[in-house]
Scaffold this active site. Structure first.
Site, PDB file in Angstrom:
ATOM      1  N   THR A  85       0.867  -1.188   0.000  1.00 56.73           N
ATOM      2  CA  THR A  85       0.000   0.000   0.000  1.00 56.73           C
ATOM      3  C   THR A  85       0.900   1.233   0.000  1.00 56.73           C
ATOM      4  OG1 THR A  85      -0.264  -0.220   2.411  1.00 56.73           O
ATOM      5  CG2 THR A  85      -2.029  -1.100   1.025  1.00 56.73           C
TER       6      THR A  85
ATOM      7  N   LYS B   9       4.216  -6.862   3.978  1.00 56.46           N
ATOM      8  CA  LYS B   9       3.897  -5.477   3.668  1.00 56.46           C
ATOM      9  C   LYS B   9       3.652  -4.757   4.977  1.00 56.46           C
ATOM     10  CE  LYS B   9       0.513  -3.376   3.401  1.00 56.46           C
ATOM     11  NZ  LYS B   9      -0.181  -2.365   4.297  1.00 56.46           N
TER      12      LYS B   9
ATOM     13  N   THR C 167       2.493  -7.377  13.434  1.00 57.69           N
ATOM     14  CA  THR C 167       1.795  -6.189  12.984  1.00 57.69           C
ATOM     15  C   THR C 167       2.091  -5.933  11.525  1.00 57.69           C
ATOM     16  OG1 THR C 167       2.252  -5.340  15.168  1.00 57.69           O
ATOM     17  CG2 THR C 167       1.363  -3.806  13.612  1.00 57.69           C
TER      18      THR C 167
ATOM     19  N   GLU D 230       6.472   5.023   7.300  1.00 59.31           N
ATOM     20  CA  GLU D 230       6.004   6.162   6.497  1.00 59.31           C
ATOM     21  C   GLU D 230       6.785   7.429   6.845  1.00 59.31           C
ATOM     22  OE1 GLU D 230       1.453   4.647   5.641  1.00 59.31           O
ATOM     23  OE2 GLU D 230       1.819   5.960   7.356  1.00 59.31           O
TER      24      GLU D 230
ATOM     25  N   ASN E  23      -0.248  10.446   5.444  1.00 60.17           N
ATOM     26  CA  ASN E  23      -1.510  10.036   6.071  1.00 60.17           C
ATOM     27  C   ASN E  23      -2.610  11.070   5.921  1.00 60.17           C
ATOM     28  OD1 ASN E  23      -1.207   7.334   7.511  1.00 60.17           O
ATOM     29  ND2 ASN E  23       0.716   8.363   7.919  1.00 60.17           N
TER      30      ASN E  23
ATOM     31  N   SER F 258      -6.935  10.202  -0.738  1.00 55.83           N
ATOM     32  CA  SER F 258      -7.108  11.096  -1.885  1.00 55.83           C
ATOM     33  C   SER F 258      -6.820  10.365  -3.193  1.00 55.83           C
ATOM     34  CB  SER F 258      -6.167  12.294  -1.771  1.00 55.83           C
ATOM     35  OG  SER F 258      -6.451  13.005  -0.585  1.00 55.83           O
TER      36      SER F 258
END
Length: 398
Positions: A148, A174, A185, A270, A393, A398
């Site tokens: 993702t 992932k 996790t 991220e 995030n 979007s």
């Protein structure tokens, strides 16, 4: 390049679940005789695929039957009501029809946006072609299909000798955000051709999870979709007996793969620019050591200081104090890498700010805390918290 695991075939394809012009579905099929083990998130809002996996892992299907794993990215099929279970059933039955694997042995996972109905018909529509495209060793394609916000596919493998045979382990994962330890996790799929019975594999997996996937955190948020599955096809090597030397060798190799994958998730956190290892020693208990380590690793103030390359040891003191673990100010010691920063309730007389600042400029850091109270120890891994985390995030849907 990951090793080819006997009895495992993988394919990937584009169903258009959410993403355009990229593969977003992975199918893995394992030979009859495969045993499956797994752990899943303890989130109370876990998804329909997670609940389905939990139920199927508990089944005794009997006989030598195959197994399959199907994963989609872009939509997590979480918080989708009764429709979520209907989607899982539809996909699993379509996999069974295409592959011949019993529906009770089809394990599905979904990752992506929460609260939107899964367009499962798009997945069903590509399963025949995915089945036709199955081939050994296609781990990279599978790893890419399940991404993702990941910036790269994650894989790890090992080859070990058991008797006169070579046994192989290969895993893909992932995970980048919504990462906090409460099982394993993220989504992780590990394949081996070892011969090991299911109870032994399950026990081994659950134990190793605590020192790998449960020892990482990116942002302290636990996903609704976390799933870790291990498939053992039994096509190589002698039967691994509990307590044997072979079991020790296999356990160590499996641990290496799991830890490597867990650390790759942190490195790809991220917006991350720094990899941080937090070591805690001298705690009153192992439980207290973990409380302190996770308090430090999850602290936004510590993580932003790391991002800014600021050796702000006061934030570590704060994180220790709020952890809920037993602590004594005058027995606490803190190190940034090789540099002792604080001891005996005050800044260390050996410490110089320029040394700390220079150390913090490195991309990989070790932060060590000794509580001086007992023998409890632990190590966890995390990353820094940057402006890019907010950007990723804020724009995720979007």
């Amino acid at each position: 390049m990951l090793p080819i695991v006997k009895g495992v075939s993988i394919s990937a394809g584009a169903a258009g679940v959410r993403y355009r012009n990229r593969n977003d579905v992975m199918l893995a099929v394992m030979v009859p005789g495969t045993v499956m083990a797994g752990v899943t998130t303890r989130s109370s809002t876990r998804s329909a695929p997670v609940l389905d996996c939990e139920a199927k892992l508990a089944l005794d299907v009997g006989g030598e039957v195959g197994a399959a794993i199907v994963v989609n990215s872009g939509n997590s099929n979480a918080f989708t009501g009764a429709g979520g279970f209907a989607s899982v059933k539809a996909v699993a039955q379509a996999v069974a029809d295409a592959t011949g694997v019993p529906e009770a042995r089809v394990f599905s996972s979904s990752t992506g946006v929460i609260g939107e109905a899964l367009p499962h018909d798009r997945i069903v529509a590509v399963l025949e072609s995915l089945n036709a495209g199955l081939k050994p060793g296609a781990f990279d394609a599978g790893a890419r299909a399940i991404m993702t916000t990941d910036t790269y596919p994650k894989g790890s493998g090992r080859e070990i000798s058991l008797g006169d045979a070579t046994v192989k382990i290969a895993g893909i994962a992932k995970g980048s955000g919504m990462i906090a330890p409460d099982m394993g996790t993220m989504l992780v799929y590990i394949f081996t051709d070892a011969r090991i019975d299911q109870p032994q594999l399950q026990t081994m997996l659950r134990s190793l999870t605590d020192t790998s996937f449960n020892a990482i955190t990116v942002d302290s948020d636990t996903s609704t979709s976390d799933t870790l599955l291990v498939a053992a096809t039994g096509m190589a090597g002698p039967q691994i007996m509990p307590g044997s030397a072979d079991a020790d060798v296999f356990r160590e190799a499996l641990s290496d793969v799991m830890t490597d994958l867990a650390q790759q998730v942190v490195r790809d956190g991220e917006g991350a620019t720094k990899f941080l290892e937090v070591r805690v020693s001298g705690a009153a208990s192992e439980t207290d050591a973990r409380k302190v380590a996770m308090s430090v690793a999850n602290s936004p103030l510590v993580k932003t200081a790391v991002a800014g390359e600021d050796p702000n040891w006061g934030r570590v003191v704060m994180a220790v104090g709020k952890s809920g673990a037993a602590a004594d100010r005058d027995k606490l010691s803190i190190w940034f890498g090789p540099h002792i920063v604080a001891e005996n309730g005050w800044v260390s007389p050996e410490y110089r700010e320029d040394l700390g600042a220079a150390y913090m400029r490195q991309p990989e850091l070790v932060l060590r805390v000794d509580l001086g109270l007992g023998n409890g120890t632990t190590t966890v891994w995390t990353c820094d918290l940057t402006h890019d985390y907010i950007s990723i995030n804020a724009d995720y849907r979007s």
